[in-house]
Write a protein that holds these residues in place. Structure first.
Motif, mmCIF file in Angstrom:
data_model
loop_
_atom_site.group_PDB
_atom_site.id
_atom_site.type_symbol
_atom_site.label_atom_id
_atom_site.label_comp_id
_atom_site.label_asym_id
_atom_site.label_seq_id
_atom_site.Cartn_x
_atom_site.Cartn_y
_atom_site.Cartn_z
ATOM 1 N N PHE A 38 0.695 -0.985 0.180
ATOM 2 C CA PHE A 38 -0.065 -0.120 0.060
ATOM 3 C C PHE A 38 0.889 1.280 -0.011
ATOM 4 O O PHE A 38 0.445 2.254 -0.886
ATOM 5 C CB PHE A 38 -0.981 -0.154 1.289
ATOM 6 C CG PHE A 38 -1.954 1.046 1.082
ATOM 7 C CD1 PHE A 38 -3.401 0.876 0.707
ATOM 8 C CD2 PHE A 38 -1.881 2.196 2.039
ATOM 9 C CE1 PHE A 38 -4.149 2.005 0.450
ATOM 10 C CE2 PHE A 38 -2.923 3.258 1.789
ATOM 11 C CZ PHE A 38 -4.056 3.051 1.002
ATOM 12 N N ASN A 39 1.831 1.336 0.780
ATOM 13 C CA ASN A 39 2.884 2.537 1.014
ATOM 14 C C ASN A 39 3.748 2.634 -0.351
ATOM 15 O O ASN A 39 4.139 3.675 -0.623
ATOM 16 C CB ASN A 39 3.690 2.497 2.228
ATOM 17 C CG ASN A 39 2.818 2.886 3.445
ATOM 18 O OD1 ASN A 39 2.590 4.040 3.532
ATOM 19 N ND2 ASN A 39 2.159 2.004 4.132
ATOM 20 N N PHE A 61 1.719 4.228 -2.646
ATOM 21 C CA PHE A 61 1.620 5.769 -2.264
ATOM 22 C C PHE A 61 2.886 6.335 -2.864
ATOM 23 O O PHE A 61 2.874 7.634 -3.147
ATOM 24 C CB PHE A 61 1.598 5.867 -0.653
ATOM 25 C CG PHE A 61 0.221 6.399 -0.224
ATOM 26 C CD1 PHE A 61 -0.852 5.933 -0.642
ATOM 27 C CD2 PHE A 61 0.053 7.414 0.868
ATOM 28 C CE1 PHE A 61 -2.060 6.230 -0.479
ATOM 29 C CE2 PHE A 61 -1.130 7.914 1.067
ATOM 30 C CZ PHE A 61 -2.440 7.109 0.476
ATOM 31 N N THR A 98 3.482 12.864 0.244
ATOM 32 C CA THR A 98 2.960 11.534 0.044
ATOM 33 C C THR A 98 4.322 10.425 0.079
ATOM 34 O O THR A 98 4.290 9.222 0.284
ATOM 35 C CB THR A 98 2.314 11.568 -1.161
ATOM 36 O OG1 THR A 98 1.181 12.438 -1.103
ATOM 37 C CG2 THR A 98 1.500 10.021 -1.511
ATOM 38 N N LEU A 130 0.697 10.367 10.507
ATOM 39 C CA LEU A 130 -0.642 9.932 10.078
ATOM 40 C C LEU A 130 -1.472 10.727 11.193
ATOM 41 O O LEU A 130 -2.642 11.153 11.012
ATOM 42 C CB LEU A 130 -1.050 8.553 10.032
ATOM 43 C CG LEU A 130 -0.532 7.954 8.876
ATOM 44 C CD1 LEU A 130 -0.580 6.437 8.958
ATOM 45 C CD2 LEU A 130 -1.246 8.398 7.473
ATOM 46 N N GLY A 176 -13.381 9.832 3.435
ATOM 47 C CA GLY A 176 -12.578 8.477 2.949
ATOM 48 C C GLY A 176 -11.279 8.889 3.290
ATOM 49 O O GLY A 176 -10.409 7.946 3.719
ATOM 50 N N ILE A 177 -10.429 9.827 3.236
ATOM 51 C CA ILE A 177 -9.308 10.123 3.614
ATOM 52 C C ILE A 177 -8.966 9.806 5.175
ATOM 53 O O ILE A 177 -8.032 9.089 5.521
ATOM 54 C CB ILE A 177 -8.780 11.545 3.200
ATOM 55 C CG1 ILE A 177 -8.551 11.561 1.829
ATOM 56 C CG2 ILE A 177 -7.220 12.014 3.742
ATOM 57 C CD1 ILE A 177 -8.476 13.079 1.248
ATOM 58 N N LEU A 206 -10.757 8.176 6.873
ATOM 59 C CA LEU A 206 -11.105 6.452 7.336
ATOM 60 C C LEU A 206 -9.922 5.887 7.112
ATOM 61 O O LEU A 206 -9.248 4.853 7.588
ATOM 62 C CB LEU A 206 -12.396 6.040 6.637
ATOM 63 C CG LEU A 206 -13.589 6.393 7.320
ATOM 64 C CD1 LEU A 206 -14.779 5.832 6.241
ATOM 65 C CD2 LEU A 206 -13.697 5.959 8.557
ATOM 66 N N MET A 207 -9.273 6.149 5.733
ATOM 67 C CA MET A 207 -7.992 5.419 5.383
ATOM 68 C C MET A 207 -6.878 5.751 6.402
ATOM 69 O O MET A 207 -6.087 4.849 6.585
ATOM 70 C CB MET A 207 -7.624 5.917 3.869
ATOM 71 C CG MET A 207 -6.257 5.315 3.403
ATOM 72 S SD MET A 207 -5.844 6.098 1.805
ATOM 73 C CE MET A 207 -5.326 7.616 2.246
ATOM 74 N N GLU A 208 -6.708 7.080 6.857
ATOM 75 C CA GLU A 208 -5.821 7.162 7.735
ATOM 76 C C GLU A 208 -5.983 6.414 9.145
ATOM 77 O O GLU A 208 -4.965 6.036 9.680
ATOM 78 C CB GLU A 208 -5.570 8.760 7.947
ATOM 79 C CG GLU A 208 -5.164 9.647 7.031
ATOM 80 C CD GLU A 208 -5.533 11.039 7.245
ATOM 81 O OE1 GLU A 208 -5.010 12.043 6.586
ATOM 82 O OE2 GLU A 208 -6.092 11.405 8.182
ATOM 83 N N CYS A 226 -7.247 3.602 9.495
ATOM 84 C CA CYS A 226 -6.975 2.442 9.221
ATOM 85 C C CYS A 226 -5.544 1.891 9.216
ATOM 86 O O CYS A 226 -4.964 1.112 9.802
ATOM 87 C CB CYS A 226 -7.744 1.670 7.971
ATOM 88 S SG CYS A 226 -9.318 1.534 7.763
ATOM 89 N N LEU A 227 -4.812 2.716 8.547
ATOM 90 C CA LEU A 227 -3.378 2.762 8.443
ATOM 91 C C LEU A 227 -2.589 2.743 9.946
ATOM 92 O O LEU A 227 -1.669 2.265 10.122
ATOM 93 C CB LEU A 227 -2.641 3.761 7.345
ATOM 94 C CG LEU A 227 -3.210 3.544 5.952
ATOM 95 C CD1 LEU A 227 -2.650 4.730 5.217
ATOM 96 C CD2 LEU A 227 -2.570 2.141 5.525
#
Length: 268
Positions: free
Chosen positions: A17-18, A21, A67, A93, A238-239, A241-243, A245-246
């Motif tokens: 995933f990263n 990124f 990023t 994060l 969305g951003i 929630l992604m943060e 989770c990560l």
């Protein structure tokens, strides 16, 4: 699944995933630098002002650098199991998440004050707009806003009568960036267009009634926000929630590496 298998899945998921990124950040940074270096070509193609392109190039470059940094920390920290890198990754994060929440709360609670300050800034740009055309980025931005949103003035087109150039002129001057091609009347001559500027700038001479948009840009901006508010909120959620989770995955990997796979001593 055994704890060892769960940890391996988490590690390689974070790595892939990263890595994505990191590549994405490199593309964004390259595009931002391309715009910054070749502004004239992009201005001619997009019909945008040079100032708007410069701002977007800085934004894209900054987003690309952040990023890439996040991707680098996440990739190397998860693959090589380096706890200090995962700690920095989690910290970045968390700071981004906290900054998003803070900015959102401030924008909501101070929306009336911000709206008033934006109105004062725009009205000052109208009143001080010079006869020689837009010499600074503030006036270039104002021309770009009026042309793109198809509006004139802040509250209405009558705001331009507060400009001393318009009010004291022996000709019927109006801002060229306000021109409405569907309005009755002939388009006047642009008497102040600066060389090298993209789009309509400066003042034009009207032969009769001003052929301009009647609606003020305040209403146009509010309408744009109303039409796009769902998309804006969806992207922000969305951003966020992604943060989240990560952050949870990186903290899970960080804590379990301390028990089974602590390789930090190799790099000390």
């Amino acid at each position: 699944m055994s704890p060892h298998g769960c940890l391996s899945v988490t590690k390689y998921f974070l790595f892939l995933f990263n890595l994505l990124f990191f590549v994405l950040g490199g593309i964004i940074l390259s595009f931002g630098l391309w715009i910054l270096i070749d502004q004239q070509s992009f201005a001619a193609i997009l019909g945008s002002s040079l100032y708007a392109l410069k701002v977007w190039s800085y934004i894209l470059s900054g987003v690309g650098i952040i990023t890439m940094l996040m991707g680098f920390l996440g990739c190397l920290g998860s693959l090589k199991e380096i706890k200090c890198m995962l700690g920095f990754y989690f910290g970045f994060l968390f700071l981004l998440f906290a900054a998003q929440i803070t900015i959102g709360v401030l924008l909501y609670t101070q929306r009336v004050t911000l709206s008033g300050k934006v109105g004062v800034f725009m009205e000052d740009a109208i009143q001080t707009y010079p006869l020689a055309g837009p010499p600074s980025e503030k006036y270039q931005s104002w021309d770009f806003i009026q042309g793109q949103l198809q509006c004139c003035g802040w509250n209405s087109y009558l705001d331009w009568h507060q400009n001393p150039v318009v009010d004291n002129s022996s000709h019927k001057l109006y801002p060229c960036s306000c021109h409405n091609s569907s309005s009755p009347g002939e388009r006047g001559t642009n008497i102040t267009k600066a060389s090298g500027m993209q789009g309509a700038t400066g003042f034009c001479i009207a032969y009769g009634e001003w052929p301009v948009y009647r609606q003020g840009c305040a209403i146009s901006v509010q309408g744009w926000l109303a039409n796009n508010i769902i998309s804006i909120v969806g992207v922000c959620l969305g951003i966020a929630l992604m943060e989240l989770c990560l952050m949870m995955l990186s903290m899970f990997l960080f804590r379990n590496m301390g028990q089974n796979y602590d390789k930090l001593t190799r790099y000390s």
